[in-house]
Design a protein around this motif. Structure first.
Motif, short mmCIF file in Angstrom:
data_model
loop_
_atom_site.label_atom_id
_atom_site.label_comp_id
_atom_site.label_asym_id
_atom_site.label_seq_id
_atom_site.Cartn_x
_atom_site.Cartn_y
_atom_site.Cartn_z
N ILE A 56 0.87 -1.36 0.17
CA ILE A 56 0.21 0.04 -0.03
C ILE A 56 1.10 1.33 -0.02
O ILE A 56 1.47 1.62 1.04
N PRO A 57 0.77 1.82 -1.05
CA PRO A 57 2.06 3.09 -1.20
C PRO A 57 1.58 4.03 -0.15
O PRO A 57 0.41 4.31 0.47
N ALA A 58 2.43 4.93 0.16
CA ALA A 58 2.34 6.05 1.32
C ALA A 58 1.13 7.05 0.69
O ALA A 58 0.79 7.24 -0.57
N LEU A 74 -0.86 -7.57 8.40
CA LEU A 74 -0.44 -6.17 7.95
C LEU A 74 0.83 -6.00 8.66
O LEU A 74 1.02 -6.14 9.74
N GLU A 75 1.88 -5.18 7.99
CA GLU A 75 3.14 -5.07 8.32
C GLU A 75 3.86 -3.76 8.08
O GLU A 75 3.53 -3.12 7.04
N VAL A 76 4.48 -3.37 9.11
CA VAL A 76 5.23 -2.04 9.16
C VAL A 76 6.50 -2.13 8.25
O VAL A 76 7.49 -2.84 8.90
N SER A 77 6.38 -2.22 7.18
CA SER A 77 7.52 -2.63 6.04
C SER A 77 8.41 -1.67 5.81
O SER A 77 9.73 -1.89 5.38
N HIS A 78 8.40 -0.24 6.25
CA HIS A 78 9.28 0.70 6.01
C HIS A 78 9.56 1.43 7.34
O HIS A 78 10.73 2.05 7.51
N PRO A 250 3.96 15.58 7.72
CA PRO A 250 4.41 14.29 8.29
C PRO A 250 5.16 13.30 7.54
O PRO A 250 5.35 13.43 6.30
N THR A 251 6.06 12.66 8.22
CA THR A 251 6.62 11.42 7.27
C THR A 251 5.84 10.28 7.08
O THR A 251 5.05 9.63 8.25
N CYS A 252 5.66 9.80 5.91
CA CYS A 252 4.82 8.84 5.61
C CYS A 252 5.47 7.73 4.84
O CYS A 252 6.48 7.84 4.15
N TYR A 253 5.06 6.37 5.38
CA TYR A 253 5.60 5.18 4.57
C TYR A 253 4.59 4.23 4.17
O TYR A 253 3.40 4.17 4.41
N PRO A 254 4.93 3.52 3.12
CA PRO A 254 4.08 2.48 2.54
C PRO A 254 3.64 1.44 3.61
O PRO A 254 4.63 1.35 4.72
N LEU A 255 2.97 0.49 3.63
CA LEU A 255 2.69 -0.62 4.55
C LEU A 255 2.71 -1.99 3.45
O LEU A 255 2.24 -1.76 2.39
#
Ligand SMILES: [Zn+2]
Length: 296
Positions: A56-58, A74-78, A250-255
């Motif tokens: 899931i892109p940021a 569901l994983e905190v990938s980045h 905010p700093t955003c990441y994919p999941l």
């Protein structure tokens, strides 16, 4: 002289001890038997048969199917990032996640053994959490992680607060994610806030968030009791360490998400949840059958 509570206008009330409203043994509402959980925990990662991997892109959303009897991770990938999750019965999208009853049945914040319940008239577990690397508990501010108390960031509240158009709020991310599956904005509902740390201010009752405590590698896994459609938004507030309306970005990441099966899973004592056993028609049937009951 018992304890008193003083209201806003100076009125005093007797202060009663809180009593849980739905205080039933956990086993009464357990949707997965202990044997299934034990079997899940004993099987090594190598036993997992991956059906699908999703990124899931940021600041975006994705939706995917999870077949009955399969799992979703569901994983905190980045990096620290919260997720807003919606769930539907694939074959009947009217049956969908009902967060308010879920929190009454279980708790404001969910973890292993808690189910994600559908709304009335179905009212049954759609999914049950089987693994949670965070297990934050409830901290001294009464905050927890993975809540079913918040809603989702949306362009309408944003417009009311700031006058601006924001098209990548969680609500809009979920709308775009489900359109290819034949659903619309009206199908998007209140979310399961995964990886988010939230609570209510003791003094004012206001909803609050703390920076998400998750780190790369954290995950939450759930078991699907029926064929599910799952949609997830990567919140544009990232780890929610910056308040809404701030001019800091905010700093955003994919999941990451993985759908997998466990062929060796012990399902001996497992029965998929049925729709609610309630057989009445809200008192309407007795009114029809006994029209003169009150007039004789
Ligand atoms: Zn959001």
């Amino acid at each position: 002289m018992g304890a008193k509570h003083v209201g806003r206008n100076g009125r005093t009330f007797k202060l009663h001890a809180p009593v849980p409203c739905y205080d039933v043994p956990a086993s009464t509402l357990a949707a997965v038997p202990d044997s299934l959980l034990t079997s899940f925990n004993l099987l090594p990662l190598s036993a997992r048969e991956t059906l699908r991997k999703i990124t899931i892109p940021a600041r975006d959303g994705r939706a995917w199917h999870v077949p009955a009897g399969a799992f979703c991770r569901l994983e905190v990938s980045h990096g620290p990032q919260v997720a807003d999750v919606n769930i539907w019965n694939t074959h009947n999208p009217r049956e969908r996640l009902y967060t308010s009853k879920t929190r009454l049945i279980h708790s404001s914040h969910l973890s292993v053994g808690d189910s994600l319940w559908s709304g009335m008239p179905y009212l049954r577990p759609l999914a049950t959490i089987v693994s949670d690397s965070v297990q934050y508990g409830i901290d001294e501010d009464n905050a927890g992680v993975h809540d079913v108390i918040g809603s989702r960031c949306d362009p309408y509240t944003n417009a009311a607060m700031t006058g601006a158009n924001a098209n990548h709020c969680c609500h809009s991310n979920l709308v775009r994610a489900v359109l290819p599956f034949g659903l619309t904005e009206h199908d998007v509902h209140d979310v399961f806030n995964v990886f988010m740390c939230t609570g209510f201010m003791r003094s004012t009752g206001q909803y609050f968030a703390k920076p998400s405590p998750v780190v790369k590698g954290d995950y939450l896994e759930f078991f699907a009791h029926m064929d599910l459609l799952v949609a997830t938004s990567t919140c544009p507030q990232g780890d929610v360490s910056i308040p809404c309306g701030s001019d800091r970005a905010p700093t955003c990441y994919p999941l990451g998400a993985t759908v997998f099966r466990l062929p060796g899973l012990d399902l001996k004592h497992y029965t998929p949840p049925k729709v609610s056993s309630y057989q009445g028609v809200h008192g309407l049937a007795s009114a029809v059958e006994q029209p003169d009951a009150d007039s004789s």
